[in-house]
Design a protein around this motif. Structure first.
Motif, short mmCIF file in Angstrom:
data_model
loop_
_atom_site.label_atom_id
_atom_site.label_comp_id
_atom_site.label_asym_id
_atom_site.label_seq_id
_atom_site.Cartn_x
_atom_site.Cartn_y
_atom_site.Cartn_z
N ARG A 3 41.52 -3.93 70.36
CA ARG A 3 42.19 -3.36 69.75
C ARG A 3 42.20 -3.84 67.58
NH1 ARG A 3 47.92 -7.00 67.20
NH2 ARG A 3 48.60 -4.95 65.89
N GLN A 17 47.40 -0.89 68.04
CA GLN A 17 48.79 -0.85 68.58
C GLN A 17 49.82 -1.44 67.56
OE1 GLN A 17 47.06 -3.78 71.11
NE2 GLN A 17 47.75 -2.87 73.15
N SER A 67 50.56 1.99 72.29
CA SER A 67 49.19 1.75 72.54
C SER A 67 48.38 3.36 71.96
CB SER A 67 48.09 0.75 73.22
OG SER A 67 48.93 0.02 73.06
#
Length: 430
Positions: A3, A17, A67
């Motif tokens: 991420r 996200q 996401s």
């Protein structure tokens, strides 16, 4: 793929996200604003290229958690940082029901759903600012040879006085929740630690329904030895606060003005802070604004006088802070040192018309301290505390700050809004 926080997103392939803040589902295009703790990013979906997203888009709701993976490109048409993502992968982590609160909902309703209320930009900034503030206070003291301690919150006797404490069952007996780390801070002085501080919970069993009182709050306390007078304590506090405010201004000043308004622009105070005796405060309030109180109330600062010091300080000194000294001994704690005239060697610090600190030089001589405790009818209640001073203790002083109250004053909030989770006479949940 790991991420990437939105603030760190650059053109290229990445994964983000967060919560869905805004969502427009058009016939051929969908636009989603995703928000994480660091920022916001527009997600642009061309439906013809990704028919596999259709089912997810049809059930997506505001505040759902998502996401995305895809290509981030620069775009002059996107206001949020001039970037947007064209995703190649999408996943709904959690679907959100319709929210039970709005930004303008009543504060007590918002407190019922505090975890949703905390998603607002203002609340994120509030907690980030509070983190910077606490870290700055800690950093300032560590650089000056202070050590951090953690005192117990379960105690055997009601601290400082017999009232305003919570009694709890403790095995076969009773204990109390500490309303202050004061006694243990002074024990640290008797232990030769010389300079200590603590950040921790403080409990007050007061049925107060004001916008600045809570039954549990976070205190930042310090104590240090080998002082010559309470002037040393005031000097330590003003330097500490000036440093902390400069750190907050540097890191969050622009954002505070953007979200809370120019009225709450952070001003780094000049040193030294102005100082006034309590009697002089009352004299000036009467002379300037016609405010009077009966003589029997002039040993302490009334709530209205406290509020009026905001204007008084501005008019007299062009300052936001004011030290007030020379309170009546009847209104101060028994452990405050007194001079030859019986005047407590302590002060209150007022910021923006609200008291944020009571500080003092403490009485470290056992016989004098015992006599002052007896005078207040507390000798038996504080017997364990008096033991700290029987075997030698250096002259010392200190003060405490309420982190939540400072946050409240920084941003013009009520105490309910300035705490992560508020506790008051009528609130124990969530």
């Amino acid at each position: 793929m790991e991420r990437t926080y939105i603030k760190d997103v650059t053109p290229g392939v990445c994964r983000v996200q967060g919560f869905v803040e805004n969502f427009r589902n058009k016939r051929t295009m969908a636009f989603i604003v995703v928000k994480d703790i660091t920022g916001k990013l527009q997600i642009t979906i061309e439906k013809e290229k990704h028919p596999e997203f259709t089912e997810m888009l049809d059930k997506l709701t505001i505040h759902s958690v998502v996401s995305f993976e895809g290509e981030v490109v620069a775009s002059e048409y996107v206001k949020m940082g001039g970037k947007e993502m064209y995703p190649t992968a999408m996943k709904i982590e959690s679907i959100a029901d319709a929210l039970p609160i709005k930004d303008d909902s009543d504060i007590d309703v918002r407190m019922d759903y505090r975890w949703i209320d905390l998603r607002r930009d203002k609340n994120h900034l509030m907690l980030e600012m509070q983190t910077t503030l606490t870290n700055a206070l800690r950093k300032f003291l560590v650089e000056r040879n202070f050590v951090e301690i953690h005192t117990p919150k379960l105690i055997a006797a009601a601290s400082e006085s017999g009232s305003d404490v919570f009694e709890v069952k403790y095995f076969d007996g009773n204990a109390y929740l500490a309303q202050s780390p004061q006694f243990y801070k002074q024990m640290a002085m008797a232990a030769g630690l010389e300079r200590i501080f603590e950040t921790g919970p403080v409990f007050r069993a007061e049925k107060s329904y004001t916008n600045k009182h809570a039954t549990e709050f976070t205190g930042f306390d310090l104590e240090f030895s080998y002082i010559d007078s309470f002037d040393d304590v005031m000097k330590m506090e003003e330097e500490l606060l000036a440093y902390a405010l400069s750190e907050v201004k540097e890191k969050h000043g622009d954002k505070i003005v953007e979200l809370f308004g120019e009225e709450y622009a952070v001003t780094v105070p000049t040193l030294p802070f102005p100082r006034m005796k309590l009697a002089d405060v009352y004299a000036e309030l009467e002379a300037r604004y016609g405010y009077t109180v009966p003589d029997e109330l002039k040993g302490d600062l009334t709530t209205e006088a406290e509020r009026m010091t905001k204007q008084l300080c501005k008019d007299m000194f062009g300052h936001e802070f004011l030290f007030i000294t020379d309170y009546s001994a009847a209104e101060r704690a028994f452990y405050h040192m007194r001079d030859e005239q019986g005047i407590p060697q302590g002060y209150d610090l007022i910021w923006r018309g609200v008291e944020i600190t009571t500080g003092a030089q403490r009485e470290h001589r056992y016989d004098v301290l015992k006599a002052q405790a007896e005078e207040k009818g507390l000798a038996e209640d504080v017997k364990f505390y008096l033991e700290f001073f029987k075997y030698g203790c250096p002259p010392h002083g200190g003060f405490g700050l309420g982190i939540d109250r400072l946050t409240m004053l920084f941003l013009g909030l009520s105490i309910k809004e300035a705490e992560f989770l508020f506790r008051g006479p009528n609130r124990l949940t969530p």
